[in-house]
Design an enzyme around this catalytic site. Structure first.
Site, PDB file in Angstrom:
ATOM      1  N   TYR A  17      13.151  -3.500   3.658  1.00  0.00           N
ATOM      2  CA  TYR A  17      12.417  -2.895   2.545  1.00  0.00           C
ATOM      3  C   TYR A  17      11.688  -1.636   3.037  1.00  0.00           C
ATOM      4  O   TYR A  17      11.765  -0.580   2.404  1.00  0.00           O
ATOM      5  CB  TYR A  17      11.431  -3.904   1.931  1.00  0.00           C
ATOM      6  CG  TYR A  17      10.645  -3.317   0.789  1.00  0.00           C
ATOM      7  CD1 TYR A  17      11.245  -3.127  -0.454  1.00  0.00           C
ATOM      8  CD2 TYR A  17       9.329  -2.927   0.951  1.00  0.00           C
ATOM      9  CE1 TYR A  17      10.538  -2.560  -1.505  1.00  0.00           C
ATOM     10  CE2 TYR A  17       8.618  -2.358  -0.091  1.00  0.00           C
ATOM     11  CZ  TYR A  17       9.219  -2.182  -1.312  1.00  0.00           C
ATOM     12  OH  TYR A  17       8.520  -1.608  -2.343  1.00  0.00           O
ATOM     13  N   GLU A  39       5.763  -5.604  -8.505  1.00  0.00           N
ATOM     14  CA  GLU A  39       4.384  -5.198  -8.206  1.00  0.00           C
ATOM     15  C   GLU A  39       3.391  -5.949  -9.085  1.00  0.00           C
ATOM     16  O   GLU A  39       2.337  -6.385  -8.620  1.00  0.00           O
ATOM     17  CB  GLU A  39       4.197  -3.684  -8.357  1.00  0.00           C
ATOM     18  CG  GLU A  39       4.894  -2.858  -7.304  1.00  0.00           C
ATOM     19  CD  GLU A  39       4.332  -3.002  -5.895  1.00  0.00           C
ATOM     20  OE1 GLU A  39       3.265  -3.629  -5.706  1.00  0.00           O
ATOM     21  OE2 GLU A  39       4.974  -2.482  -4.966  1.00  0.00           O
ATOM     22  N   TRP A  47       3.189  -9.521  -0.361  1.00  0.00           N
ATOM     23  CA  TRP A  47       4.444  -8.832  -0.646  1.00  0.00           C
ATOM     24  C   TRP A  47       5.616  -9.631  -0.083  1.00  0.00           C
ATOM     25  O   TRP A  47       6.708  -9.633  -0.644  1.00  0.00           O
ATOM     26  CB  TRP A  47       4.412  -7.407  -0.118  1.00  0.00           C
ATOM     27  CG  TRP A  47       5.603  -6.620  -0.570  1.00  0.00           C
ATOM     28  CD1 TRP A  47       6.583  -6.098   0.220  1.00  0.00           C
ATOM     29  CD2 TRP A  47       5.975  -6.294  -1.915  1.00  0.00           C
ATOM     30  NE1 TRP A  47       7.535  -5.463  -0.559  1.00  0.00           N
ATOM     31  CE2 TRP A  47       7.175  -5.572  -1.875  1.00  0.00           C
ATOM     32  CE3 TRP A  47       5.400  -6.547  -3.157  1.00  0.00           C
ATOM     33  CZ2 TRP A  47       7.820  -5.100  -3.013  1.00  0.00           C
ATOM     34  CZ3 TRP A  47       6.038  -6.074  -4.289  1.00  0.00           C
ATOM     35  CH2 TRP A  47       7.234  -5.361  -4.210  1.00  0.00           C
TER      36      TRP A  47
END
Length: 190
Positions: A17, A39, A47
């Site tokens: 990522y 998000e 995350w």
């Protein structure tokens, strides 16, 4: 985000990522919708949790196809709230469905989500700052506070800060056209 540039490389989820997505400009509507949805759902969580559940979100939200998600009704809400592969929070589920409808509407008003973002890079004669983006997002979308909006825009290169300048990925995001790095448009003379 300097800590992310130190800790993400080599990590099985964060590494790819960080190296291939974070801070890079995206144009495809499903990719933009996915990032916004992730998000929003990350609020209050790590995350890494979102990256682990990413495929579950993709399955649950029909590959992030905006038209499909915008048409979800109560049966879909119930299905999503029972799906252990995603974050089961009614406010976040409702925000995803609502925001899909907003994005669909941006096609008519601006030519799409990417074009809407591009149209708002500038605020008058100056580059829009985080506070300006947050205000705009709060007027436009649901469940988009300061952290969510800031991370969403940083993750797409609309705000700086995704990578330290000495991070090997930094120059690649700039070369890929991160909007924050482009020269501000100068108003045409009268």
């Amino acid at each position: 985000m300097s800590g992310y540039c130190d800790s993400a490389p080599g990590h099985p989820l964060h590494g790819p990522y960080h190296d291939e997505e974070y801070g890079f400009l995206q144009r495809d509507e499903p990719v933009l919708f996915e990032r916004l949805l992730l998000e929003i759902n990350q609020a209050g969580l790590s995350w890494e949790t979102m990256l682990r559940k990413r495929e579950g979100f993709r399955r649950a939200y029909d590959g992030f196809e905006v038209d499909k998600v915008a048409a979800y009704g109560e049966t879909d809400r119930t299905r999503l709230l029972a799906d252990a592969g995603i974050i089961r929070n009614r406010l976040k589920v409702d925000a995803a469905i609502h925001n899909a409808g907003v994005i669909r509407g941006l096609r008519d008003s601006h030519g799409g989500f990417a074009a809407w973002l591009d149209a708002h890079v500038m605020d008058g004669d100056t580059r829009r700052d985080k506070a300006g983006w947050v205000k705009l997002f709060k007027r436009t979308f649901r469940f988009t506070g300061g952290e969510i909006t800031g991370e969403f825009l940083m993750s797409l290169g609309y705000l700086p800060g995704a990578h330290r300048e000495d991070c090997p990925v930094f120059e690649r995001t700039v070369a890929a056209g991160a909007p924050w790095s482009l020269p501000a448009r100068v108003p045409a003379p009268l």
